[in-house]
Design a protein around this motif. Structure first.
Motif, PDB file in Angstrom:
ATOM      1  N   TYR A 181       7.188  55.950  36.968  1.00 22.06           N
ATOM      2  CA  TYR A 181       8.312  55.132  37.429  1.00 22.06           C
ATOM      3  C   TYR A 181       8.692  54.019  36.447  1.00 22.06           C
ATOM      4  CZ  TYR A 181       7.193  57.580  41.716  1.00 22.06           C
ATOM      5  OH  TYR A 181       6.933  58.557  42.636  1.00 22.06           O
ATOM      6  N   HIS A 182       7.965  53.906  35.349  1.00 23.26           N
ATOM      7  CA  HIS A 182       8.215  52.879  34.328  1.00 23.26           C
ATOM      8  C   HIS A 182       8.205  51.474  34.929  1.00 23.26           C
ATOM      9  CE1 HIS A 182       9.047  56.205  31.710  1.00 23.26           C
ATOM     10  NE2 HIS A 182       9.956  56.656  32.573  1.00 23.26           N
ATOM     11  N   ASP A 183       7.268  51.256  35.852  1.00 20.60           N
ATOM     12  CA  ASP A 183       7.133  49.975  36.540  1.00 20.60           C
ATOM     13  C   ASP A 183       5.782  49.372  36.166  1.00 20.60           C
ATOM     14  OD1 ASP A 183       7.047  47.827  38.256  1.00 20.60           O
ATOM     15  OD2 ASP A 183       7.228  49.008  40.091  1.00 20.60           O
ATOM     16  N   LEU A 184       5.802  48.236  35.489  1.00 19.41           N
ATOM     17  CA  LEU A 184       4.574  47.591  35.025  1.00 19.41           C
ATOM     18  C   LEU A 184       4.041  46.547  36.002  1.00 19.41           C
ATOM     19  CD1 LEU A 184       5.615  47.068  31.300  1.00 19.41           C
ATOM     20  CD2 LEU A 184       4.180  48.868  32.248  1.00 19.41           C
ATOM     21  N   THR A 185       4.634  46.444  37.162  1.00 16.85           N
ATOM     22  CA  THR A 185       4.287  45.386  38.108  1.00 16.85           C
ATOM     23  C   THR A 185       2.795  45.346  38.437  1.00 16.85           C
ATOM     24  OG1 THR A 185       6.458  45.681  39.117  1.00 16.85           O
ATOM     25  CG2 THR A 185       4.858  44.413  40.363  1.00 16.85           C
ATOM     26  N   LEU A 186       2.193  46.470  38.699  1.00 19.43           N
ATOM     27  CA  LEU A 186       0.786  46.514  39.118  1.00 19.43           C
ATOM     28  C   LEU A 186      -0.194  46.644  37.962  1.00 19.43           C
ATOM     29  CD1 LEU A 186       1.061  48.878  42.204  1.00 19.43           C
ATOM     30  CD2 LEU A 186       0.842  46.390  42.197  1.00 19.43           C
ATOM     31  N   LEU A 187       0.274  47.041  36.809  1.00 21.42           N
ATOM     32  CA  LEU A 187      -0.638  47.372  35.720  1.00 21.42           C
ATOM     33  C   LEU A 187      -1.440  46.168  35.232  1.00 21.42           C
ATOM     34  CD1 LEU A 187      -1.579  49.776  34.071  1.00 21.42           C
ATOM     35  CD2 LEU A 187       0.070  49.112  32.330  1.00 21.42           C
ATOM     36  N   LYS A 188      -0.792  45.071  34.961  1.00 20.35           N
ATOM     37  CA  LYS A 188      -1.517  43.912  34.424  1.00 20.35           C
ATOM     38  C   LYS A 188      -2.496  43.311  35.420  1.00 20.35           C
ATOM     39  CE  LYS A 188       1.648  42.799  30.748  1.00 20.35           C
ATOM     40  NZ  LYS A 188       2.473  41.811  30.095  1.00 20.35           N
ATOM     41  N   PRO A 189      -2.096  43.059  36.677  1.00 20.04           N
ATOM     42  CA  PRO A 189      -3.088  42.521  37.622  1.00 20.04           C
ATOM     43  C   PRO A 189      -4.244  43.491  37.874  1.00 20.04           C
ATOM     44  CG  PRO A 189      -0.877  42.394  38.567  1.00 20.04           C
ATOM     45  CD  PRO A 189      -0.771  43.110  37.259  1.00 20.04           C
ATOM     46  N   ALA A 190      -3.945  44.780  37.967  1.00 16.82           N
ATOM     47  CA  ALA A 190      -5.006  45.773  38.200  1.00 16.82           C
ATOM     48  C   ALA A 190      -5.937  45.852  36.994  1.00 16.82           C
ATOM     49  CB  ALA A 190      -4.403  47.135  38.495  1.00 16.82           C
ATOM     50  N   GLY A 191      -5.360  45.835  35.797  1.00 16.12           N
ATOM     51  CA  GLY A 191      -6.174  45.894  34.584  1.00 16.12           C
ATOM     52  C   GLY A 191      -7.047  44.661  34.420  1.00 16.12           C
ATOM     53  N   LEU A 192      -6.484  43.490  34.702  1.00 14.13           N
ATOM     54  CA  LEU A 192      -7.250  42.248  34.593  1.00 14.13           C
ATOM     55  C   LEU A 192      -8.388  42.222  35.609  1.00 14.13           C
ATOM     56  CD1 LEU A 192      -7.601  39.416  33.382  1.00 14.13           C
ATOM     57  CD2 LEU A 192      -6.037  38.590  35.135  1.00 14.13           C
ATOM     58  N   THR A 193      -8.079  42.596  36.829  1.00 11.62           N
ATOM     59  CA  THR A 193      -9.106  42.636  37.879  1.00 11.62           C
ATOM     60  C   THR A 193     -10.222  43.604  37.506  1.00 11.62           C
ATOM     61  OG1 THR A 193      -7.443  42.118  39.546  1.00 11.62           O
ATOM     62  CG2 THR A 193      -9.506  43.075  40.334  1.00 11.62           C
ATOM     63  N   HIS A 194      -9.842  44.778  37.060  1.00 11.81           N
ATOM     64  CA  HIS A 194     -10.853  45.763  36.671  1.00 11.81           C
ATOM     65  C   HIS A 194     -11.683  45.255  35.489  1.00 11.81           C
ATOM     66  CE1 HIS A 194     -12.926  49.410  35.764  1.00 11.81           C
ATOM     67  NE2 HIS A 194     -12.411  49.414  34.548  1.00 11.81           N
ATOM     68  N   GLY A 195     -11.038  44.636  34.525  1.00 15.80           N
ATOM     69  CA  GLY A 195     -11.765  44.113  33.369  1.00 15.80           C
ATOM     70  C   GLY A 195     -12.788  43.065  33.748  1.00 15.80           C
ATOM     71  N   ILE A 196     -12.414  42.151  34.627  1.00 15.86           N
ATOM     72  CA  ILE A 196     -13.341  41.104  35.073  1.00 15.86           C
ATOM     73  C   ILE A 196     -14.496  41.725  35.850  1.00 15.86           C
ATOM     74  CG2 ILE A 196     -13.560  39.136  36.648  1.00 15.86           C
ATOM     75  CD1 ILE A 196     -10.670  38.369  35.746  1.00 15.86           C
ATOM     76  N   LEU A 197     -14.181  42.665  36.738  1.00 20.03           N
ATOM     77  CA  LEU A 197     -15.241  43.323  37.508  1.00 20.03           C
ATOM     78  C   LEU A 197     -16.157  44.154  36.615  1.00 20.03           C
ATOM     79  CD1 LEU A 197     -13.194  44.341  40.651  1.00 20.03           C
ATOM     80  CD2 LEU A 197     -15.110  42.742  40.592  1.00 20.03           C
ATOM     81  N   PHE A 198     -15.601  44.783  35.586  1.00 21.12           N
ATOM     82  CA  PHE A 198     -16.404  45.566  34.644  1.00 21.12           C
ATOM     83  C   PHE A 198     -17.398  44.661  33.907  1.00 21.12           C
ATOM     84  CE2 PHE A 198     -17.005  47.009  30.250  1.00 21.12           C
ATOM     85  CZ  PHE A 198     -17.647  48.208  30.475  1.00 21.12           C
ATOM     86  N   ILE A 199     -16.915  43.542  33.411  1.00 22.43           N
ATOM     87  CA  ILE A 199     -17.799  42.601  32.707  1.00 22.43           C
ATOM     88  C   ILE A 199     -18.876  42.074  33.652  1.00 22.43           C
ATOM     89  CG2 ILE A 199     -17.896  40.344  31.587  1.00 22.43           C
ATOM     90  CD1 ILE A 199     -15.083  41.040  30.423  1.00 22.43           C
ATOM     91  N   GLY A 200     -18.468  41.735  34.876  1.00 17.98           N
ATOM     92  CA  GLY A 200     -19.443  41.274  35.865  1.00 17.98           C
ATOM     93  C   GLY A 200     -20.478  42.339  36.182  1.00 17.98           C
ATOM     94  N   TYR A 201     -20.051  43.584  36.279  1.00 22.90           N
ATOM     95  CA  TYR A 201     -20.955  44.701  36.554  1.00 22.90           C
ATOM     96  C   TYR A 201     -22.007  44.829  35.445  1.00 22.90           C
ATOM     97  CZ  TYR A 201     -22.437  49.569  37.275  1.00 22.90           C
ATOM     98  OH  TYR A 201     -23.178  50.711  37.460  1.00 22.90           O
ATOM     99  N   ILE A 202     -21.559  44.785  34.204  1.00 20.17           N
ATOM    100  CA  ILE A 202     -22.495  44.921  33.080  1.00 20.17           C
ATOM    101  C   ILE A 202     -23.474  43.747  33.030  1.00 20.17           C
ATOM    102  CG2 ILE A 202     -22.674  45.014  30.556  1.00 20.17           C
ATOM    103  CD1 ILE A 202     -21.699  47.633  31.823  1.00 20.17           C
TER     104      ILE A 202
END
Length: 94
Positions: free
Chosen positions: A30-51
């Motif tokens: 759909y060429h909609d970036l609305t969710l990509l940045k918040p989802a990516g940031l959230t996942h990145g923080i959780l990934f670092i916390g997991y490790i």
């Protein structure tokens, strides 16, 4: 600490699935970036916390390098954190 790690592992796994199944299709279909940045940031923080938590648990519970490596690698495989929680982080049977 194991209970907190299980929570972070579950959230990390869910965030990866959300990123793959919702945010990325929204971007590419759909060429909609609305969710990509918040989802990516959230996942990145959780990934670092997991490790970090996996390493802390390794030190606390004297895990072997092999077990730590498997737990760490599971974070980059879809459904991997759910498997780790089921296989390696079971509550001790009484």
């Amino acid at each position: 600490m194991t209970k907190f790690f299980k929570i972070v592992a579950t959230l990390e796994g869910l965030s990866l699935l959300f990123l793959f199944c919702v945010a990325m299709p929204m971007k590419y279909i759909y060429h909609d970036l609305t969710l990509l940045k918040p989802a990516g940031l959230t996942h990145g923080i959780l990934f670092i916390g997991y490790i970090i938590l996996a390493y802390m648990l390794k030190e606390e519970q004297n895990w072997s390098f092999k077990k730590f490596f498997i737990v760490a690698i599971a974070s980059v495989i879809p459904f991997g954190t759910f498997y780790i929680e089921w296989k390696y982080l079971k509550a001790p049977q009484s």
